[in-house]
Scaffold this motif. Sequence first.
Motif, mmCIF file in Angstrom:
data_model
loop_
_atom_site.group_PDB
_atom_site.id
_atom_site.type_symbol
_atom_site.label_atom_id
_atom_site.label_comp_id
_atom_site.label_asym_id
_atom_site.label_seq_id
_atom_site.Cartn_x
_atom_site.Cartn_y
_atom_site.Cartn_z
ATOM 1 N N TYR A 119 -18.000 0.958 -46.237
ATOM 2 C CA TYR A 119 -16.607 1.359 -46.043
ATOM 3 C C TYR A 119 -16.491 2.879 -46.017
ATOM 4 O O TYR A 119 -15.795 3.455 -45.167
ATOM 5 C CB TYR A 119 -15.731 0.784 -47.145
ATOM 6 C CG TYR A 119 -14.282 1.214 -47.026
ATOM 7 C CD1 TYR A 119 -13.517 0.844 -45.926
ATOM 8 C CD2 TYR A 119 -13.692 2.008 -48.003
ATOM 9 C CE1 TYR A 119 -12.192 1.248 -45.798
ATOM 10 C CE2 TYR A 119 -12.369 2.417 -47.889
ATOM 11 C CZ TYR A 119 -11.623 2.035 -46.783
ATOM 12 O OH TYR A 119 -10.314 2.444 -46.665
ATOM 13 N N SER A 143 -17.310 4.275 -42.768
ATOM 14 C CA SER A 143 -16.470 3.849 -41.648
ATOM 15 C C SER A 143 -15.225 4.697 -41.465
ATOM 16 O O SER A 143 -14.566 4.624 -40.428
ATOM 17 C CB SER A 143 -16.055 2.385 -41.830
ATOM 18 O OG SER A 143 -15.076 2.260 -42.855
ATOM 19 N N GLN A 144 -14.885 5.534 -42.472
ATOM 20 C CA GLN A 144 -13.655 6.322 -42.394
ATOM 21 C C GLN A 144 -13.756 7.515 -43.340
ATOM 22 O O GLN A 144 -14.708 7.627 -44.108
ATOM 23 C CB GLN A 144 -12.419 5.454 -42.727
ATOM 24 C CG GLN A 144 -12.568 4.597 -43.968
ATOM 25 C CD GLN A 144 -12.446 5.362 -45.271
ATOM 26 O OE1 GLN A 144 -11.479 6.093 -45.453
ATOM 27 N NE2 GLN A 144 -13.442 5.226 -46.150
ATOM 28 N N LYS A 177 -6.186 -0.477 -48.412
ATOM 29 C CA LYS A 177 -7.001 -0.208 -47.222
ATOM 30 C C LYS A 177 -8.414 -0.770 -47.392
ATOM 31 O O LYS A 177 -8.996 -1.313 -46.441
ATOM 32 C CB LYS A 177 -7.054 1.293 -46.949
ATOM 33 C CG LYS A 177 -5.764 1.893 -46.405
ATOM 34 C CD LYS A 177 -5.949 3.374 -46.097
ATOM 35 C CE LYS A 177 -4.722 3.962 -45.407
ATOM 36 N NZ LYS A 177 -3.557 4.017 -46.303
ATOM 37 N N TRP A 182 -10.248 -3.692 -45.181
ATOM 38 C CA TRP A 182 -11.555 -3.553 -44.540
ATOM 39 C C TRP A 182 -12.491 -4.684 -44.945
ATOM 40 O O TRP A 182 -13.259 -5.179 -44.114
ATOM 41 C CB TRP A 182 -12.181 -2.214 -44.908
ATOM 42 C CG TRP A 182 -13.547 -2.049 -44.318
ATOM 43 C CD1 TRP A 182 -13.856 -1.624 -43.058
ATOM 44 C CD2 TRP A 182 -14.798 -2.346 -44.945
ATOM 45 N NE1 TRP A 182 -15.221 -1.629 -42.865
ATOM 46 C CE2 TRP A 182 -15.823 -2.070 -44.012
ATOM 47 C CE3 TRP A 182 -15.153 -2.811 -46.210
ATOM 48 C CZ2 TRP A 182 -17.173 -2.256 -44.311
ATOM 49 C CZ3 TRP A 182 -16.493 -2.989 -46.509
ATOM 50 C CH2 TRP A 182 -17.487 -2.719 -45.562
ATOM 51 N N SER A 224 -12.089 -7.320 -42.566
ATOM 52 C CA SER A 224 -12.247 -6.981 -41.153
ATOM 53 C C SER A 224 -13.554 -7.564 -40.640
ATOM 54 O O SER A 224 -14.414 -8.027 -41.412
ATOM 55 C CB SER A 224 -12.264 -5.460 -40.973
ATOM 56 O OG SER A 224 -13.464 -4.909 -41.518
ATOM 57 N N GLY A 275 -16.351 -5.591 -42.160
ATOM 58 C CA GLY A 275 -16.506 -5.866 -43.580
ATOM 59 C C GLY A 275 -17.161 -7.204 -43.843
ATOM 60 O O GLY A 275 -18.072 -7.314 -44.681
#
Length: 428
Positions: free
Chosen positions: A57, A60-61, A329, A333, A336, A339
């Motif tokens: 995670y 990813s951001q 958030k 994820w 998702s 995820g």
Amino acid sequence: MPGVNRRQIIKTVGTASIAGLAGCSSNGSSGNNEGGGKQTITYRDREDPFTSMAKAYNSSQSKVHVNPSIKPEKSKYRSLIAQITAGNAPQVIGLDVVYLPRFVQLGALADLTSYYNKKSYTDEIFQPLTRDFIRWNDKVYAMPYWIDCSLYLYNKQHYKKAGLDPEKPPETWDEFLNACKKLKAAGYTPLSNTLGMLGLEIFFFMPFVWAGGGKLFNDEMSKSLIDQQPAVDALKFFKKLQDKGYTTDQTQNEHFTYPPFESGKASMAFSGAGVGEIKDQSPDVYKNMGTAMFPKPEGGQHSSFLGGDCVVITKQTTQNQGAFDASEKFVDWIHSEDGMNTMASSTGYLPSLKSGFDGEYITQHKSLYEPYKKALENGHAPPMHPKLIQMQQPLNDALVRALQGKQSPEKALSQAADSITKVLQSSQ
């Protein structure tokens, strides 16, 4: 990939320790805001492989940093209780689902009902998970996270040598007993199983009770039903496996069911979701392995135990909107495509959404995972109650007594039912 320790399902810390939550502080640490606006939150879980979720995670951001905090099974809940009491709770917790009612009851978790209602992906949650796995008293306090469900593994080479069709594993109790007879005649131990470990009475025995329409207790949570005919029939089936020499000693508690299967001595093994354990320890067995749902009684329905973790946000986190938003958030994820694929490939456990079975990793191993998908469609979440842990020992003891021939199945389960009913009534 999780190892055998996780397979010692539901090792408990004791309700006396959890009771300390009742006096927990409401003034908690709710996450930090790093320079540049990055929000840092802490994610607690019980096994090292789940560190991979936080790492993936974070990669990813750039808005949120998740700090993984992994605590072993024996110490996880004690340390968590201490942190909550001190007002320093982690923001996100992967919580063993059997503890959900107790933590809700003690006011430790945020109400996620509105969060659940506004998310479109909640329509994809497997139906058996949508009630007990995430709710208590009609409110949502969790989202399903990683799932561990029970079924059985079988060695296709053994099946062939015993004259069995490896593409048509037994589906009924009678078919299963017949397969065991042929496997034994071919020189194998037909089944590796144990009910001796505390927790496996729920994981391995209760699916056979559910398959016949039985329950651990009634809907009012006032009386145990474990002495009724579906449970008696299920225990007689396990007793027959034992008496005919079709299984390893089901009363032992020295190891989980994998070693005899991995060594090639046993043709079948009752199992959880960790098929990667077989791949790691015995690649040759893994290459010739099949999976199947537990057999059902005549006229019954296949069933499975659906355990594992739900994911929760602690109530203290609601005091800091930035930390709460960051926690949401991360939970988003987790559900998702990225995820769920990360979770399946790096931990070996199962996604809680139907779309998760379309992910790259599971698609590559479709034949092994298809029975797990069926288990998620037809299984049962744990029979949820704040004192479920206290009900396990009487049932476990009853199964062992019956399997050892010390009591009849009827008498053993009647004694267990009396003890469980007392636990239920002490809660009212």
